[in-house]
Write an enzyme that holds these catalytic residues in place. Structure first.
Site, mmCIF file in Angstrom:
data_model
loop_
_atom_site.group_PDB
_atom_site.id
_atom_site.type_symbol
_atom_site.label_atom_id
_atom_site.label_comp_id
_atom_site.label_asym_id
_atom_site.label_seq_id
_atom_site.Cartn_x
_atom_site.Cartn_y
_atom_site.Cartn_z
ATOM 1 N N GLU A 136 0.834 -1.212 0.000
ATOM 2 C CA GLU A 136 0.000 0.000 0.000
ATOM 3 C C GLU A 136 0.872 1.269 0.000
ATOM 4 O OE1 GLU A 136 -4.088 -1.563 2.119
ATOM 5 O OE2 GLU A 136 -2.537 -0.755 3.432
ATOM 6 N N GLU A 185 -7.056 -7.444 -0.656
ATOM 7 C CA GLU A 185 -7.515 -7.370 0.731
ATOM 8 C C GLU A 185 -9.000 -7.062 0.716
ATOM 9 O OE1 GLU A 185 -5.470 -4.756 3.377
ATOM 10 O OE2 GLU A 185 -3.490 -5.627 2.999
#
Length: 630
Positions: A180, A260
């Site tokens: 991320e 995710e």
């Protein structure tokens, strides 16, 4: 949206017996993965080996397989394997290759996320705190000090990984680079290029590398780089078509991937317990699978933040993550199947054959009942035991990092510079207490200072009295721009008109001392004053859970205790803070207990023990009670 090479109901099984060369790649023409030359779609779940004791890995993986998953996803926390610079640990609960082997034996492919940064609500996002010894280091960037450390670590880790790649006969099908990164302020493409080159050097240029980023243009723009497949993450509050359309803007061709998909969420101390609706999870999972997307559910089992491994967040103020990482996941913190798991299994069944056979049952639980503890002594009276190397003397306070003690607790001692017959303010003027400081004068507890919330307290005493300030590291920030999270007293304290100086600083080796057998091994000193009962301030307590022939999972409830740390048979179970909540019990895995020998329970209570110093072992958890925050 460009269709994938799958229609509804065509999820491809993970483990196929194939002849010839094993291969895993991205089929950009047909918008899917290819495994051994055939279209492939994964349905995966996250499990962190660092949060589950190794003796339960096989049980958890088998439950994931029987749910219908064909892959698992796991992080590699750098600091879990290199707590001290240059000292590597890959044994026991840190035996990554054993975890990969068990997954392979179970029939599960692996999507590996080796960092170097992982977030994961883990201490400092998995980065080792010793990096902070370089005061000007710029983490997660092309800073030369940072890259030198990353290069050294990856030269240790990635060769271990290479033999487990699917193309080399193992089960790792893809490897994430960083994590991320688009959420981080640096947006340093030179850093990402360096990592890409590093991973390709050690793992080979044909290894499928990928990135994961949040569902915004900015995150996808700064977190993606040519040569690493861009995937996206989002939860049940998101429109699936819109999210995958964003991924398509950055990856016009290739498989749709949600790396995710949030089945639950984390808790901070003081939060309400997070819950995500089961029906929403199963419905959205079905929607993504029907599009041919590959999906990883985060988390499938969360597990536990043992010891000091929990992370923290810092948006407007510092918030520490609780010990339980149950995450409201399909497998509970104790690895038990939930209604959410059964609903997910029913959804997966529509798209692939579920393995035949029963789901392994929940582990047996035992309510062992009450255990009464006796007071060992105040922490300040036990410094010879818990700080055997003695103090370092410094004119000004030093941080944990300066002292090369990165986790747990450290004690700062100085003398009152003048008489204080009336309450006098002790001030942290620059908010320099990181994170929580317990203040005593001549052994009498006077109160606490806390980062961002309690910057002033009152003190009384006489000139020359000893002032002890026990500072607790509550976990380093794991996400955002404030991950350079130093601990301890980071600036001077002011008492009345005086700047406090001339410190004795005691690094506390509590875990090592307890693991070595204290206090039950007869190492406690003889106190000059009889210990008659509980008192305020940091103190140790000890009790025995008598053996009863069983070593089953249990849950430790510390009703009316305030805040502290618990060890059973030398193992640090983590923090408790029932007055803040929501977590009220600590998970105790059965294999930690002896069915035939006394089980030693040690508690460091930091503020105030209850009048009746006893605890309760229950057969079920309590994770969702937010108590009175006084």
């Amino acid at each position: 949206m460009i269709p994938s090479c799958f229609g509804a109901g065509t999820l491809i099984n993970a483990i196929n017996v194939v002849s010839g060369t094993r291969s895993f790649s991205i089929d950009y023409k047909n918008n899917c993965f290819q495994k051994d030359g055939k279209p492939f779609q994964y349905v995966s779940g996250s499990i962190h080996y660092s949060r589950v004791p190794h003796y339960y890995w096989k049980d958890r993986l088998l439950k994931m397989y029987m749910t219908g998953l064909n892959a698992v996803q796991t992080y590699v926390p750098w600091n879990f394997h290199e707590e001290k610079q240059g000292v590597y640990n890959f044994s026991g609960d840190r035996d990554l290759e054993h975890f990969l082997d068990l997954a392979n034996q179970t029939g599960l492919l692996v999507i590996l996320r080796p960092g170097p940064y992982i977030c994961a609500e883990w201490e400092m996002g998995g980065l080792p705190a010793w990096l902070l010894q370089k005061p000007n280091i710029v983490l997660r960037s092309a800073d030369t000090d940072y890259l030198e450390a990353v290069n050294t670590w990856m030269a240790v880790l990635l060769p271990k990984i290479k033999r487990w790649l699917y193309t080399n006969g193992g089960n790792i099908i893809s490897v994430q680079v960083e994590n991320e990164y688009g959420s981080y302020y640096k947006c340093d493409f030179n850093y990402m290029r360096h990592l890409r080159t590093l991973f390709q050097f050690f793992l080979g240029e044909n290894t499928v590398l990928f990135t994961t980023d949040g569902n915004t243009d900015k995150e996808m723009r700064c977190g993606t780089l040519e040569g690493m497949y861009a995937t996206i993450d989002f939860g049940t509050d998101t429109n699936v078509s819109q999210a995958f359309s964003r991924q398509r803007r950055f990856e016009p061709r290739g498989p749709l991937v949600n790396s995710e998909f949030y089945t639950g969420w984390l808790d901070h101390w003081g939060d309400q317990h997070a819950q995500v609706d089961t029906q929403k999870v199963s419905s959205m999972l079905g929607e993504m699978l029907s599009l041919g997307a590959s999906v990883n559910m985060y988390m499938f089992e969360g597990g536990t933040n043992y010891g000091y491994w929990n992370g923290a967040d810092h948006d407007n103020s510092f918030r520490s993550v609780v010990t339980s990482y149950d995450y409201n996941a399909p497998l509970s913190e104790a690895g038990d199947p939930t209604e959410k798991l059964l609903a997910i299994q029913d959804t997966i069944r529509k798209y692939r054959d579920i393995p035949v056979g029963p789901m392994p049952p929940a582990s047996p639980k035992m309510a062992y009942g009450f255990v009464t503890l006796t007071k060992v002594g105040k922490l300040s009276d036990l410094l010879d035991t818990v700080s055997p190397q003695g103090p370092l003397v410094s004119h000004y306070p030093l941080s944990f990092e300066d002292m090369k003690q990165y986790y747990g607790f450290m004690l700062y001692r100085t003398k009152l510079p003048s008489d204080l017959p009336e309450e006098t303010p002790l001030i942290s003027p620059l908010n320099g207490v990181h994170d929580r400081a317990y203040v005593s004068v001549n052994g009498v507890f006077q109160g606490l200072l806390a980062r961002d919330t309690t910057l002033v307290m009152n003190v009384t005493g006489k000139q020359g009295d000893l002032m002890d300030i026990l500072v607790e590291n509550m976990g380093r920030v794991n996400f955002g721009s404030k991950i350079n999270d130093y601990k301890g007293l980071l600036s001077s304290l002011i008492l009345g008109k005086d700047v406090l100086t001339d410190w004795q600083i005691f690094p506390l080796d509590i875990d090592e001392v307890i693991t070595s057998g204290w206090p039950q091994a007869g190492q406690r000193p003889s106190p000059t004053v009889p210990i008659t009962g509980p008192s305020d301030g940091p103190a140790f307590y000890h009790g025995i859970l008598a053996p009863n022939g069983l070593a089953w999972d249990t849950f430790l409830k510390l009703s009316d205790w305030t805040k502290g740390q618990v060890w059973i048979n030398g193992v640090n179970l983590g923090r408790y803070w029932p007055k803040m909540g929501p977590q009220q019990t600590l998970y105790v895995p059965g294999p930690l207990l002896s069915p035939t020998q006394p089980n030693n329970l040690t508690i460091l209570e930091l503020e105030r023990a209850p009048p009746h110093t006893r605890v309760l072992f229950m057969d079920r958890p309590q994770l969702s009670t937010t108590a009175n925050k006084t």
